[in-house]
Scaffold this active site. Structure first.
Site, PDB file in Angstrom:
ATOM      1  CB  SER A   1      40.490 101.770  28.304  1.00  9.26           C
ATOM      2  OG  SER A   1      39.234 102.328  28.602  1.00  9.26           O
TER       3      SER A   1
ATOM      4  CG  HIS B   1      36.359 109.206  31.459  1.00 12.11           C
ATOM      5  ND1 HIS B   1      36.475 108.106  30.629  1.00 12.11           N
ATOM      6  CD2 HIS B   1      36.995 108.859  32.610  1.00 12.11           C
ATOM      7  CE1 HIS B   1      37.161 107.151  31.255  1.00 12.11           C
ATOM      8  NE2 HIS B   1      37.488 107.593  32.464  1.00 12.11           N
TER       9      HIS B   1
ATOM     10  CG  HIS C   1      35.589 103.175  29.452  1.00 14.64           C
ATOM     11  ND1 HIS C   1      34.317 103.506  29.855  1.00 14.64           N
ATOM     12  CD2 HIS C   1      36.173 104.338  29.057  1.00 14.64           C
ATOM     13  CE1 HIS C   1      34.122 104.820  29.679  1.00 14.64           C
ATOM     14  NE2 HIS C   1      35.239 105.355  29.204  1.00 14.64           N
TER      15      HIS C   1
ATOM     16  CD  GLU D   1      37.838 111.603  27.327  1.00 18.68           C
ATOM     17  OE1 GLU D   1      37.317 110.842  28.172  1.00 18.68           O
ATOM     18  OE2 GLU D   1      38.452 111.196  26.322  1.00 18.68           O
TER      19      GLU D   1
HETATM   20 ZN   LIG Z   1      35.340 107.409  28.958  1.00 14.70          ZN
END
Ligand SMILES: [Zn+2]
Length: 277
Positions: free
Chosen positions: A190, A251, A192, A248
């Site tokens: 990820s 994002h 993130h 997305e």
């Molecule tokens: Zn995200």
């Protein structure tokens, strides 16, 4: 002179001589004593002065030495660390690089935690963190949106390996493995975890993360302007076969203004731009 007078004269002379000797003795002793007292005083003074010098030498030289050491050592260390950090961010290699590619084929260590995370000081649905350089870029993007009369909200920034594990497990439970793979990264895969990605939202979609966000004025503003502040919409519409993820529009991935602008202008995904998958 008579004999009697002669005797008297001798006695008188003897007495006089005795007095004279005594006087000389007293004077000599007195003089010697005075000299000795003077020299003692001088010695005392000298010794006091030298003690004072020693004391001064200690109080002055010690702090000076300490200060010099502090002045020469501390900035040198912090400069070196700052340089290393900048080099790592710009070199394009290593997990700390702001342009590191993370996807289903390029994972990062479970132990990786960015060293420069800050809590984002922007409208948010919850407290969330980013690396400081990305937080600075996001602040500029939010200000630009505000100038255009739009209000953006942070939703989710940095996530630890453990948090991502829990999130992925929840998505697998909810959507099954295939469904989860489209909307959630496995732990270690990820962006993130890099501290360089932020999911943003707005009141127009009820502060949720929905595909419909892409069609809102906020979603459109991000699509057209994020690159000017160093971000790209990482998972665009119609690119699932390349990115591995569903669309997305919320994002955002920080890459720095130069790379983000180059990718935006190319119309490519990060994978296509890097020539890898
Ligand atoms: Zn995200």
């Amino acid at each position: 002179m008579r004999i009697k007078d002669k005797k008297r004269f001798i006695v008188a002379c003897g007495g006089l001589a005795a007095i004279l000797i005594l006087a000389i003795a007293v004077l000599t002793l007195g003089f010697w004593h005075r000299n000795e007292t003077q020299s003692e005083t001088t010695n005392q003074k000298n010794s006091q002065a030298s003690t004072a010098q020693t004391t001064n030498a200690k109080t002055e030289s010690d702090p000076v030495t300490t200060n010099q050491a502090a002045v020469t050592e501390q900035p040198a260390q912090s400069e070196t660390k700052e340089e290393e950090k900048n080099n790592a961010a710009e070199s394009g290699t290593g997990t700390d690089s702001i342009t590191t590619l993370v996807n289903k084929n390029h994972s990062i260590s479970a132990s990786y935690i960015p060293s420069d995370l800050v809590t984002v000081d922007l409208p948010s649905t919850r407290d969330t963190q980013l690396r400081s350089v990305a937080a600075d870029g996001l602040t500029k993007l939010f200000k630009a949106a505000e100038s255009a009369g739009l209000e953006l909200y942070c939703c989710s920034g940095y996530r630890s390996y453990e948090t991502q594990s829990e999130l992925y497990a929840w998505n697998v439970d909810t959507y099954g493995v295939d469904g989860a793979e489209l909307v959630s990264a496995r732990p270690g895969m990820s962006e993130h975890q890099l501290g360089l990605a932020m999911d943003v939202t707005s009141a127009t979609v009820g502060f949720d993360l929905l595909e419909s966000f892409g069609a809102t004025p906020e979603g459109q503003f991000i699509k057209d302007n994020a690159h000017k502040y160093g971000f790209i919409v990482r998972y665009p519409q119609g690119k699932t076969d390349i990115t591995g993820y569903a669309y997305e529009p919320w994002h955002l991935r920080y890459l720095g203004v130069d790379v983000a602008t180059a990718i935006y202008n190319s119309g490519k995904t990060m994978e296509e731009y890097y020539g890898t998958n």
